[in-house]
Write a protein that holds these residues in place. Structure first.
Motif, PDB file in Angstrom:
ATOM      1  N   LEU A  88     -42.958  24.911  32.664  1.00 35.05           N
ATOM      2  CA  LEU A  88     -44.415  24.738  32.348  1.00 35.05           C
ATOM      3  C   LEU A  88     -44.698  24.169  31.118  1.00 35.05           C
ATOM      4  N   VAL A  89     -44.432  24.978  30.237  1.00 39.69           N
ATOM      5  CA  VAL A  89     -44.712  24.750  28.696  1.00 39.69           C
ATOM      6  C   VAL A  89     -43.954  23.463  28.425  1.00 39.69           C
ATOM      7  N   GLY A  90     -42.494  23.250  28.724  1.00 43.36           N
ATOM      8  CA  GLY A  90     -42.182  21.816  28.489  1.00 43.36           C
ATOM      9  C   GLY A  90     -42.730  20.664  29.042  1.00 43.36           C
ATOM     10  N   ILE A  91     -43.122  20.817  30.182  1.00 42.85           N
ATOM     11  CA  ILE A  91     -43.715  19.563  30.939  1.00 42.85           C
ATOM     12  C   ILE A  91     -45.131  19.454  30.182  1.00 42.85           C
ATOM     13  N   SER A  92     -45.844  20.638  30.432  1.00 40.45           N
ATOM     14  CA  SER A  92     -47.370  20.228  29.748  1.00 40.45           C
ATOM     15  C   SER A  92     -47.320  19.721  28.283  1.00 40.45           C
ATOM     16  N   GLU A  93     -46.401  20.184  27.429  1.00 39.15           N
ATOM     17  CA  GLU A  93     -46.411  19.653  26.249  1.00 39.15           C
ATOM     18  C   GLU A  93     -46.182  18.153  26.121  1.00 39.15           C
ATOM     19  N   SER A  94     -45.308  17.796  26.754  1.00 39.97           N
ATOM     20  CA  SER A  94     -44.792  16.280  26.853  1.00 39.97           C
ATOM     21  C   SER A  94     -45.771  15.404  27.489  1.00 39.97           C
ATOM     22  N   VAL A  95     -46.210  15.986  28.640  1.00 36.96           N
ATOM     23  CA  VAL A  95     -47.266  14.981  29.241  1.00 36.96           C
ATOM     24  C   VAL A  95     -48.663  14.987  28.487  1.00 36.96           C
ATOM     25  N   TYR A  96     -49.091  16.095  27.946  1.00 35.11           N
ATOM     26  CA  TYR A  96     -50.246  16.100  27.222  1.00 35.11           C
ATOM     27  C   TYR A  96     -50.469  15.060  25.901  1.00 35.11           C
ATOM     28  N   LYS A  97     -49.282  14.611  25.549  1.00 38.34           N
ATOM     29  CA  LYS A  97     -49.075  13.885  24.367  1.00 38.34           C
ATOM     30  C   LYS A  97     -49.671  12.286  25.135  1.00 38.34           C
ATOM     31  N   LEU A  98     -49.291  12.247  26.409  1.00 37.56           N
ATOM     32  CA  LEU A  98     -49.300  10.877  27.111  1.00 37.56           C
ATOM     33  C   LEU A  98     -50.758  10.965  27.859  1.00 37.56           C
ATOM     34  N   LEU A 150     -40.175  13.808  41.000  1.00 39.23           N
ATOM     35  CA  LEU A 150     -39.142  13.835  40.346  1.00 39.23           C
ATOM     36  C   LEU A 150     -38.683  15.177  40.581  1.00 39.23           C
ATOM     37  N   VAL A 151     -37.319  15.744  40.783  1.00 34.60           N
ATOM     38  CA  VAL A 151     -36.871  17.053  41.164  1.00 34.60           C
ATOM     39  C   VAL A 151     -35.750  17.436  40.106  1.00 34.60           C
ATOM     40  N   PHE A 152     -35.868  18.810  39.865  1.00 28.25           N
ATOM     41  CA  PHE A 152     -35.022  19.304  39.199  1.00 28.25           C
ATOM     42  C   PHE A 152     -33.724  19.676  39.966  1.00 28.25           C
ATOM     43  N   GLY A 153     -32.661  19.482  39.807  1.00 27.79           N
ATOM     44  CA  GLY A 153     -31.640  19.696  40.534  1.00 27.79           C
ATOM     45  C   GLY A 153     -30.951  18.313  40.605  1.00 27.79           C
ATOM     46  N   THR A 154     -29.603  18.523  41.386  1.00 26.40           N
ATOM     47  CA  THR A 154     -28.763  17.538  41.732  1.00 26.40           C
ATOM     48  C   THR A 154     -28.794  17.253  43.190  1.00 26.40           C
ATOM     49  N   THR A 291     -22.973  37.616  28.125  1.00 27.03           N
ATOM     50  CA  THR A 291     -22.296  36.165  27.917  1.00 27.03           C
ATOM     51  C   THR A 291     -22.651  35.531  28.942  1.00 27.03           C
ATOM     52  N   SER A 292     -23.344  34.307  28.310  1.00 31.01           N
ATOM     53  CA  SER A 292     -24.042  33.461  29.553  1.00 31.01           C
ATOM     54  C   SER A 292     -23.994  31.697  29.318  1.00 31.01           C
ATOM     55  N   LEU A 293     -24.396  31.178  30.304  1.00 32.29           N
ATOM     56  CA  LEU A 293     -24.532  29.724  30.250  1.00 32.29           C
ATOM     57  C   LEU A 293     -25.880  29.219  29.887  1.00 32.29           C
ATOM     58  N   SER A 294     -26.274  28.769  28.860  1.00 37.68           N
ATOM     59  CA  SER A 294     -27.456  28.437  28.079  1.00 37.68           C
ATOM     60  C   SER A 294     -27.927  27.109  28.360  1.00 37.68           C
ATOM     61  N   VAL A 295     -29.304  26.757  28.772  1.00 37.91           N
ATOM     62  CA  VAL A 295     -29.789  25.309  28.858  1.00 37.91           C
ATOM     63  C   VAL A 295     -30.895  25.387  28.082  1.00 37.91           C
ATOM     64  N   ASN A 296     -31.376  24.435  26.962  1.00 39.73           N
ATOM     65  CA  ASN A 296     -32.703  24.490  26.632  1.00 39.73           C
ATOM     66  C   ASN A 296     -33.753  24.147  27.678  1.00 39.73           C
ATOM     67  N   VAL A 297     -34.360  24.903  28.315  1.00 43.53           N
ATOM     68  CA  VAL A 297     -35.454  24.593  29.480  1.00 43.53           C
ATOM     69  C   VAL A 297     -36.714  23.675  28.973  1.00 43.53           C
ATOM     70  N   SER A 298     -37.193  24.142  27.801  1.00 46.01           N
ATOM     71  CA  SER A 298     -38.377  23.477  27.441  1.00 46.01           C
ATOM     72  C   SER A 298     -38.026  22.017  27.120  1.00 46.01           C
ATOM     73  N   SER A 299     -36.803  21.921  26.500  1.00 49.29           N
ATOM     74  CA  SER A 299     -36.548  20.466  26.269  1.00 49.29           C
ATOM     75  C   SER A 299     -36.289  19.357  27.469  1.00 49.29           C
ATOM     76  N   PHE A 300     -35.419  20.332  28.331  1.00 49.15           N
ATOM     77  CA  PHE A 300     -35.285  19.975  29.591  1.00 49.15           C
ATOM     78  C   PHE A 300     -36.361  19.507  30.465  1.00 49.15           C
ATOM     79  N   ALA A 301     -37.440  20.223  30.686  1.00 51.79           N
ATOM     80  CA  ALA A 301     -38.580  19.987  31.198  1.00 51.79           C
ATOM     81  C   ALA A 301     -39.486  19.082  30.627  1.00 51.79           C
ATOM     82  N   GLY A 302     -39.541  18.886  29.026  1.00 60.05           N
ATOM     83  CA  GLY A 302     -39.927  17.935  28.268  1.00 60.05           C
ATOM     84  C   GLY A 302     -39.688  16.546  28.758  1.00 60.05           C
ATOM     85  N   GLU A 303     -38.387  16.287  28.929  1.00 58.36           N
ATOM     86  CA  GLU A 303     -37.908  15.085  29.425  1.00 58.36           C
ATOM     87  C   GLU A 303     -38.083  14.543  30.641  1.00 58.36           C
ATOM     88  N   ALA A 304     -38.374  15.493  31.776  1.00 59.49           N
ATOM     89  CA  ALA A 304     -38.846  15.492  33.096  1.00 59.49           C
ATOM     90  C   ALA A 304     -40.298  14.865  32.846  1.00 59.49           C
TER      91      ALA A 304
END
Length: 334
Positions: A88-98, A150-154, A291-304
């Motif tokens: 929500l943070v990533g999506i909100s920050e990206s669309v607010y700018k638009l 748009l969907v998150f996922g494949t 030990t984990s697999l990491s994805v930058n969620v905010s960046s990922f969501a912002g791109e969405a």
């Protein structure tokens, strides 16, 4: 240049410059043909009197609400909150700018009544689905309505606009690392079998085992482990088989596992090793860190958010977008 004392309208600017309201509107919205000098005069006047466009009027003209619907699952309260919060943070920050706002929709499984009401009442211009299920009712509904989404996922559905990290490759790489450290007898703990992301994570795991000559018979998969009660009942049986590692399909499950292991006085990694196919701050700050697999969620969501607003505005956007991942090798693995 003279400034207006109260809220300024297009009519005020038109009267001041001796032009029509439609001319002012075209200049401000960069629409239609208009002379460069006239456009310059109108823009200068608008800036000098602090003209602020009326968003409702703009929406009526462009037939848009300037709202984005973001659908999160109701069962996010089981431990996925950090992921969806970052979304929500990533999506909100990206669309607010638009100049778009976010409308949140909380949905339980395939009960799409909240989403249906939002779309039918024309309260959003587009929708982001943050979880994709097999035979997803939301997807079927949004396709029928013809609204951009748009969907998150494949998905194998070539009609869908999708964004995802490469779950198969990431989990393959993480599993190969685990195997390289001598683990061949493990237990895999998964959540809902109907979530497509779990299917991709399992495929990455199984492909890595097969390519390394590891028998899948020695790597049982347990579903429904996103329920603390079920996990508490199942883990004693799992630990009787002395697995070398517990493979958690996501961070929420891993948090439950860490709690159980601590309560039952297992030492990590001395007694049992632990890895997760998804990371969060809790796992990073655990003692020991996991030990984990990491994805930058905010960046990922912002791109969405950027992709969906582009789709709404008729711009050319990619059908499929893949974001990177990183293996976080930490002390839960020796």
């Amino acid at each position: 240049m003279e400034r207006f004392a109260s809220a300024v309208t297009i009519a005020d600017i038109a009267e001041k410059l001796g032009v029509s309201k439609s001319t002012v509107s075209r200049a401000i919205n960069c629409k239609g043909r208009i002379g460069a000098e006239t456009r310059r005069r109108i823009i200068e006047m608008a800036e000098s009197c602090n003209y602020i466009p009326n968003p409702m009027a703009k929406g009526l003209v462009l037939r848009r609400t300037f709202n984005i619907g973001v659908v999160i699952p109701r069962d996010a309260d089981k431990g996925d909150i950090p992921f969806f919060q970052n979304c929500l943070v990533g999506i909100s920050e990206s669309v607010y700018k638009l100049d778009y706002d976010v409308v949140l929709v909380v949905q339980a499984g395939n009960d799409i009544i909240p989403l249906r009401r939002l779309v039918k009442n024309r309260k959003v211009d587009g929708v982001i689905l943050t979880r994709l299920e097999e035979n997803d009712e939301s997807v079927k509904f949004l396709k029928k309505e013809g609204i951009p989404f748009l969907v998150f996922g494949t998905s194998n559905d070539e009609e869908l606009y999708q964004i995802d990290s490469d779950q198969v490759s990431g989990c393959f790489e993480m599993t190969r690392f685990m195997i390289s450290k001598g683990c061949s007898r493990v237990a895999v703990l998964g959540g809902n079998i109907n979530y497509r992301v779990n299917g991709f994570r399992l495929k990455g795991f199984e492909d890595a085992c097969i390519s390394s000559g590891i028998s899948l018979d020695g790597c049982p998969v347990y579903w429904g482990m996103d329920d603390q009660r079920i996990l508490d009942e199942t883990l004693p049986k799992i630990m009787k088989d002395n697995p070398q590692c517990l493979v958690c399909m996501d961070d929420a499950i891993c948090v439950y596992v860490l709690k159980w292991l601590k309560q039952n006085e297992y030492e990590i990694p001395a007694d049992i090793q632990v890895i997760s196919f998804y990371d969060n701050q809790v796992l990073e700050n655990n003692t020991p860190p996991v030990t984990s697999l990491s994805v930058n969620v905010s960046s990922f969501a912002g791109e969405a958010g950027k992709i969906l607003t582009g789709l709404i505005e008729g711009k050319e956007v990619p059908k499929k977008t893949s974001v990177g991942y990183e293996l976080k090798i930490r002390e839960s693995f020796r």
